[in-house]
Design a protein around this motif. Structure first.
Motif, PDB file in Angstrom:
ATOM      1  N   THR A 158      37.658  16.900   9.417  1.00 50.21           N
ATOM      2  CA  THR A 158      35.865  17.060   9.594  1.00 50.21           C
ATOM      3  C   THR A 158      35.788  17.401   8.383  1.00 50.21           C
ATOM      4  N   LYS A 159      35.882  18.183   7.860  1.00 45.82           N
ATOM      5  CA  LYS A 159      35.214  18.982   6.872  1.00 45.82           C
ATOM      6  C   LYS A 159      35.262  18.544   5.398  1.00 45.82           C
ATOM      7  N   ARG A 160      36.335  17.360   5.290  1.00 47.97           N
ATOM      8  CA  ARG A 160      35.815  16.717   4.158  1.00 47.97           C
ATOM      9  C   ARG A 160      35.184  15.364   4.522  1.00 47.97           C
ATOM     10  N   LEU A 161      35.086  15.574   6.069  1.00 51.53           N
ATOM     11  CA  LEU A 161      34.758  14.101   6.288  1.00 51.53           C
ATOM     12  C   LEU A 161      33.878  14.291   7.004  1.00 51.53           C
ATOM     13  N   PRO A 162      32.527  14.678   7.103  1.00 53.65           N
ATOM     14  CA  PRO A 162      31.868  15.826   7.994  1.00 53.65           C
ATOM     15  C   PRO A 162      31.241  13.794   8.706  1.00 53.65           C
ATOM     16  N   GLY A 213      30.991  13.655  -3.024  1.00 53.97           N
ATOM     17  CA  GLY A 213      31.216  13.900  -1.164  1.00 53.97           C
ATOM     18  C   GLY A 213      31.478  12.557   0.100  1.00 53.97           C
ATOM     19  N   ASP A 214      32.221  12.374   0.955  1.00 52.70           N
ATOM     20  CA  ASP A 214      32.179  11.497   1.576  1.00 52.70           C
ATOM     21  C   ASP A 214      31.401  11.806   3.039  1.00 52.70           C
ATOM     22  N   CYS A 215      30.574  10.977   4.144  1.00 55.98           N
ATOM     23  CA  CYS A 215      30.731  11.261   4.966  1.00 55.98           C
ATOM     24  C   CYS A 215      31.003  10.501   6.314  1.00 55.98           C
ATOM     25  N   GLN A 245      28.402  19.325   1.914  1.00 53.78           N
ATOM     26  CA  GLN A 245      29.349  19.776   2.532  1.00 53.78           C
ATOM     27  C   GLN A 245      31.110  19.641   1.998  1.00 53.78           C
ATOM     28  N   SER A 246      31.221  18.262   2.273  1.00 54.08           N
ATOM     29  CA  SER A 246      31.924  17.254   1.792  1.00 54.08           C
ATOM     30  C   SER A 246      32.279  18.049   0.806  1.00 54.08           C
ATOM     31  N   PHE A 268      39.367  11.326  -1.776  1.00 56.48           N
ATOM     32  CA  PHE A 268      38.070  11.594  -1.911  1.00 56.48           C
ATOM     33  C   PHE A 268      37.371  11.676  -3.078  1.00 56.48           C
TER      34      PHE A 268
END
Length: 196
Positions: free
Chosen positions: A76-80, A49-51, A124-125, A45
């Motif tokens: 999906t929390k770490r990769l919104p 962050g990641d998206c 968020q990520s 990661f």
């Protein structure tokens, strides 16, 4: 890192350019299968962050199916995921949002609003990544180190901790040093900050 998954080259290129205009690193994937193949590598990661920007309809594996796979892997929390579609409908948008998608945009979309949401998803990520890293560090503490940690967080001095746990002050100092080292902090204030 912004992961753009869309089977149209022109969309991937324009979204990559848009991301760069906001100083967001981006990488494009022409299919859900190509993105999944990249996940076969050890998952690293980005500290920023990641998206994922994910097209709903693509040849082969659909965006909805990929989202289901990511949800099943609890990523999906770490990769919104922000869905993009030219064929969206209200029930589809509501369903994906209820199941944990970060947002849903219909094409054509407002570039600035989309990038604002991408930046929020990246934040968020990052927060999820910090939280996961802290939990991993906590898991490395021994039972005694966890007891010392709890008393440190209550603001107790080494002598008081030693008395309460029935151990020597030197042993408390050793445990305290191990706690700080494993939690990657230098002070009790830093420790409290990452655990709030």
């Amino acid at each position: 890192m912004l992961h753009i998954i869309d089977d149209e080259d022109v969309i991937r290129d324009s979204l990559s350019w848009l991301a760069r205009s906001r100083q967001i690193a981006a990488i494009g994937y022409s299919s859900a299968e190509q993105f999944l193949a990249s996940l076969d590598q050890p998952l690293r990661f980005d500290t920023e962050g990641d998206c994922i920007l994910l097209d709903v309809r693509m040849e082969g594996l659909s965006g909805i199916h990929l989202f289901d796979i990511l949800s099943g892997k609890k990523l999906t929390k770490r990769l919104p995921v922000i869905f993009l579609t030219g064929h969206g409908d209200v029930p589809m948008a509501v369903d994906t949002l209820k199941r944990g998608a970060f947002d849903f945009f219909e094409k054509p979309f407002n570039d600035n609003k989309l990038m604002d949401r991408v930046q929020e998803a990246l934040a968020q990520s990052r927060a999820a990544g910090v939280s996961a890293a802290v939990h991993e560090r906590l898991a490395t503490l021994s039972a005694r180190e966890k007891e010392v940690l709890e008393l440190i967080l209550l603001g107790k001095m080494n002598k008081v901790i030693a008395d309460e746990l029935g151990i020597s002050m030197r042993t408390v100092e050793v445990h305290r040093a191990h706690v700080f080292d494993k939690m990657q902090v230098k002070t009790a204030v830093e420790l409290a900050g990452i655990l709030k």
